[in-house]
Structure formats: C-alpha cells, structure tokens
Scaffold this active site. Structure first.
Site, PDB file in Angstrom:
ATOM      1  N   TYR A  29      48.933  47.964  39.210  1.00  0.00           N
ATOM      2  CA  TYR A  29      49.547  47.322  40.699  1.00  0.00           C
ATOM      3  C   TYR A  29      50.759  48.603  41.433  1.00  0.00           C
ATOM      4  O   TYR A  29      51.144  47.524  41.893  1.00  0.00           O
ATOM      5  CB  TYR A  29      49.590  46.225  40.729  1.00  0.00           C
ATOM      6  CG  TYR A  29      47.808  45.521  40.894  1.00  0.00           C
ATOM      7  CD1 TYR A  29      46.758  45.741  40.183  1.00  0.00           C
ATOM      8  CD2 TYR A  29      48.351  43.702  40.823  1.00  0.00           C
ATOM      9  CE1 TYR A  29      45.928  44.971  40.138  1.00  0.00           C
ATOM     10  CE2 TYR A  29      46.871  43.358  40.389  1.00  0.00           C
ATOM     11  CZ  TYR A  29      45.563  43.433  40.765  1.00  0.00           C
ATOM     12  OH  TYR A  29      44.456  43.552  39.896  1.00  0.00           O
ATOM     13  N   ASP A  76      41.617  34.206  37.177  1.00  0.00           N
ATOM     14  CA  ASP A  76      40.684  33.457  37.811  1.00  0.00           C
ATOM     15  C   ASP A  76      39.279  33.303  36.943  1.00  0.00           C
ATOM     16  O   ASP A  76      38.643  32.019  37.671  1.00  0.00           O
ATOM     17  CB  ASP A  76      40.139  34.512  38.839  1.00  0.00           C
ATOM     18  CG  ASP A  76      40.537  34.589  40.248  1.00  0.00           C
ATOM     19  OD1 ASP A  76      41.938  34.256  40.411  1.00  0.00           O
ATOM     20  OD2 ASP A  76      40.149  35.163  41.291  1.00  0.00           O
ATOM     21  N   ASP A 106      45.953  39.397  36.510  1.00  0.00           N
ATOM     22  CA  ASP A 106      44.970  38.599  37.511  1.00  0.00           C
ATOM     23  C   ASP A 106      43.131  38.430  36.731  1.00  0.00           C
ATOM     24  O   ASP A 106      43.037  37.441  37.442  1.00  0.00           O
ATOM     25  CB  ASP A 106      45.048  39.864  38.230  1.00  0.00           C
ATOM     26  CG  ASP A 106      44.786  39.062  39.566  1.00  0.00           C
ATOM     27  OD1 ASP A 106      44.230  38.682  39.954  1.00  0.00           O
ATOM     28  OD2 ASP A 106      45.156  40.413  40.298  1.00  0.00           O
ATOM     29  N   LYS A 149      43.112  47.213  25.791  1.00  0.00           N
ATOM     30  CA  LYS A 149      41.769  47.589  25.984  1.00  0.00           C
ATOM     31  C   LYS A 149      42.450  48.977  24.750  1.00  0.00           C
ATOM     32  O   LYS A 149      42.186  50.381  25.491  1.00  0.00           O
ATOM     33  CB  LYS A 149      41.040  48.048  27.196  1.00  0.00           C
ATOM     34  CG  LYS A 149      40.403  48.646  27.233  1.00  0.00           C
ATOM     35  CD  LYS A 149      39.012  47.726  26.830  1.00  0.00           C
ATOM     36  CE  LYS A 149      37.699  49.074  26.843  1.00  0.00           C
ATOM     37  NZ  LYS A 149      36.296  48.147  26.368  1.00  0.00           N
TER      38      LYS A 149
END
Ligand code: NAD
Length: 370
Positions: A146, A253, A249, A193
């Site tokens: 981001y 959620d 993020d 990852k």
C-alpha cells in the site's frame, strides 16, 4: 477508581456511517469521563471525502496538526462511491487516512477477533467451530504494497504496485506481536508467502530472528492462502496472528465473519505516544444516513483507546461488558440479526447506542454505590 487524567481526544467522523457511529463512541467516552472524573477534551476535525468537499484535501493541514497534538484519535471511516466508480480520480478520501497513518508512524494495527456467545448464531460459520475463538491480529500498517512504488504506463495497458519491507519495519511489529503473545496463550502465527515473494522470505527470516528473544512463544509460519482457509476451518487454533499490510487487511475482513459482522470489529493503530482507534469497516454508503449502522465496532474501538492509550482497564471493560450485556438481552442491529430475531429486538443505530449508554451509566452508578 483510576486517578484524574487530562486527555485530548481528536474525533474524525469522516464519511458515510462514520459520523453516525463515532457519535455513540464519543458519547460513551463522555459518559465514562464524567462518571470516573477524567477530564477528556474532545475536538473534531475533517478527513476523507468530507474534507475534500470542504478544503480540496483529504487530510487538511489543520487536521494533521490537531492529530499530532492529540493523546488519542477516534476515527469513523473514509470513502465515497464517487471515487470508487472513478479510478482516475487524483484526489481520493483513502489518501487522507493513509497519509495520517504514515505521518503519525502508526505501524502496528491491532485487530481483536472475539466471539460473543450471544452472537454465535449470527455468523455464517457453525457455532461449534466458533466457540472459544479469541484471536489478536497484529497487522503491519505503514509499509508493504500500500506504500510501495506504483504507477500506470502512459498507454494505460500496464500498471504496477511494489511490495517492499525493510528488516527494521518487520522487527518492530514482530516484537510487539511476540510481547502480546507472551501475555496470552503463547502462540504466534506469522503469515507470509515465502514460497513466492522475496519480501516474504525477508519477513520469515526476520521473524525467526526476533523469536529467539521469546523462547516461551511458539512460532508457527503459515502461507497466506493456507491461513485464509485455516481461519474458517478451525479459528480456535490461532492466538496472535502477525501479518504484513495487505495480507492483514484481507484476512481480518474474512475473520470479521467469525464475530458475525464487520460492525463488531474494532481496531487500534499504535506506535509511540499517539494511538488511533477505528472500526475495521468502511463508510458503508449502502446504509449511510439510514440510522441502520452498528455502532459497536466504534464503541469497542473507544474501549481499546481507554485500555491502550490511557491504561484505564476498568473503564474499558465497562464499555465491553455493557455491549455484551445488550447482546445478551437479545437486542440487535440489522447486520447481526437473523430470521429468529424478534422484530421488536431489531434496533436502529440510535436505539442500540442508547441501550449501551444506559448500561454503562447504570453499571457506573452501581460501582460508585459499592
Ligand atoms: P464497508 O466496510 O463500508 O461495507 C461492507 C459491507 O458491510 C456493507 O454491506 C455495509 O453495509 C456493511 N457494514 C459495514 N460496516 C457496518 C456497520 N457498522 N453496521 C452495519 N453494516 C456494516 O466496505 P466497502 O463497501 O467495501 O467500502 C465502502 C467504502 O468504504 C469505500 O469507499 C471504501 O474505500 C471505504 N473503506 C474505508 C475504510 C476505512 O475508512 N478504514 C475501510 C474499508 C473501506
């Protein structure tokens, strides 16, 4: 009772349901301030679409200056459909929030995921899978994709975003997460990852290095795709979960469905002196202005403020227990109601806010009587 303390709280209602939900969190804080004799000083500033409309900037200088001088910040949400439908807009509400987090160096985002007994049936997952779930996410908030270099090539057929992390950025969030795990069940899942991404390989190596200072914490590495699956297969296996910015993020959620709704999930963003507290959800334009939003995530964020910024554990618990009490009485906002909820128990934002406030006040009165 805790000693008298002066605390300056900046409220940033933002957009959509932001003003509706921050109203109730601020009202709860005001009641606690009065009841416990804490002189909380409130100030309100613009951010997001509301700030763009008024000043042209999603984070006006005045807002940033107010926030820098605050002891804690309470934020609603930013975002407006106008920008979601126009990817070419140069000035966007989210830029204000990202700039604020970066300017205040709020690198650690804490997101607790708890299951309220009364809400186990509001989730799309089975009660027996959910019961006992208590997860604390530590999401890195000021680095990663981001904040990396990005761009779109002039012909418009190629765009890129860059995921980068430094060792220092990983060490500081990992250290906080390990410390939190020490005070909990002592298990830390680090999500990455590392089978594909270089930045994840640095993440993993650095987390292993940090773990050597915390021999009492069990470190488990998990690839993000597996973590997404394990979260709904067996959420109880997780205690503290450490993630980078984007993975956190998305996973939080997903985890919101464990608590039944995004409307139940609070968060705290911390670094040094200033903490910022906000619900995990966005501005929910589909229900904005309809008195339907669930204010509990924002009220629970205010409870996190009392705990993490002001060390007011008793006051923090008072908000949390009052919310649990209202849920146990069967009262629900629409997002956490189901087909078995009696219609008379379905509340508007203001009705449930009033009920929670009454609980806070009556419990405070009882503790004063004792
Ligand atoms: P959202 O979180 O706003 O809404 C997702 C769904 O959850 C909607 O159906 C909404 O009605 C529901 N919901 C969310 N909060 C609720 C609450 N308190 N009570 C009841 N229902 C609730 O996410 P979105 O629709 O993807 O995004 C809407 C806007 O919010 C976008 O502009 C987005 O950029 C912005 N956004 C902002 C933040 C933030 O300010 N931190 C976070 C996420 C999204």
């Amino acid at each position: 009772m805790s000693p008298v303390m002066k605390k300056r709280i900046v409220v940033l209602p933002g957009d959509g349901i932001g003003p509706e939900v921050t109203y109730w969190a601020r009202t709860a804080l005001e009641a606690i301030g009065k009841g416990f004799n804490h002189p909380f000083l409130f100030e309100q500033s613009l951010i997001g679409h509301a700030a763009i409309e008024a000043t042209g900037s999603p984070l006006p200088e005045e807002t940033l200056d107010n926030c820098k001088a605050a002891d804690a910040i309470l934020l609603g949400a930013v975002g407006h459909p106008k920008y979601d439908l126009d990817p070419s807009a140069k000035v966007r509400p989210e830029q204000g929030l990202l700039k604020l987090r970066k300017s205040l160096n709020l690198f650690a985002n804490l997101r607790p995921i708890k299951i309220y007994d009364a809400l186990a049936s509001a989730s799309s997952l089975k009660r027996e899978i959910l019961e006992g779930t208590d997860i604390l996410f530590y999401r890195e908030l000021t680095g990663g994709i981001y904040f990396g270099n990005r761009g779109t090539h002039p012909e418009g057929n190629h765009a890129y975003d860059t995921l980068s992390y430094t060792r220092e950025e990983i060490i500081r969030i990992a250290t906080m997460a390990f410390q939190a795990a020490q005070g909990r069940r002592g298990i830390l899942h680090s999500v990455d990852k590392a089978n594909v991404l270089d930045s994840s390989r640095l993440w993993r190596a650095t987390v292993i290095e940090v773990s050597k200072q915390f021999p009492d914490v069990q470190l488990v590495h998990m690839f993000v795709d597996n973590a997404a699956m394990q979260l709904i297969r067996d959420p109880k296996q997780f205690d503290v979960v450490l993630t980078g910015n984007m993975f956190g993020d998305i996973l939080t959620d997903e985890a919101s469905q464990i608590s039944g709704s995004l409307g139940m999930l609070p968060s705290a963003s911390l670094s040094g002196r200033i903490g910022m507290y906000e619900p995990v959800h966005g501005s929910a334009p589909d229900i904005a202005g309809k008195n339907m939003a669930n204010p509990m995530a924002t009220m629970l964020s205010a409870a996190m403020m009392l705990r993490h910024s002001f060390e007011m554990e008793e006051e923090s618990l008072l908000i949390e227990e009052s919310i649990a009490g209202v849920l146990e009485e069967g009262l629900r906002t629409r997002d956490i109601a189901n087909e078995k909820t009696p219609i008379e128990n379905i509340c508007t934002t203001d009705e449930i806010g009033t009920q929670i406030l009454e609980k806070i006040e009556s419990r405070m009165f009882q503790s004063v009587m004792i």
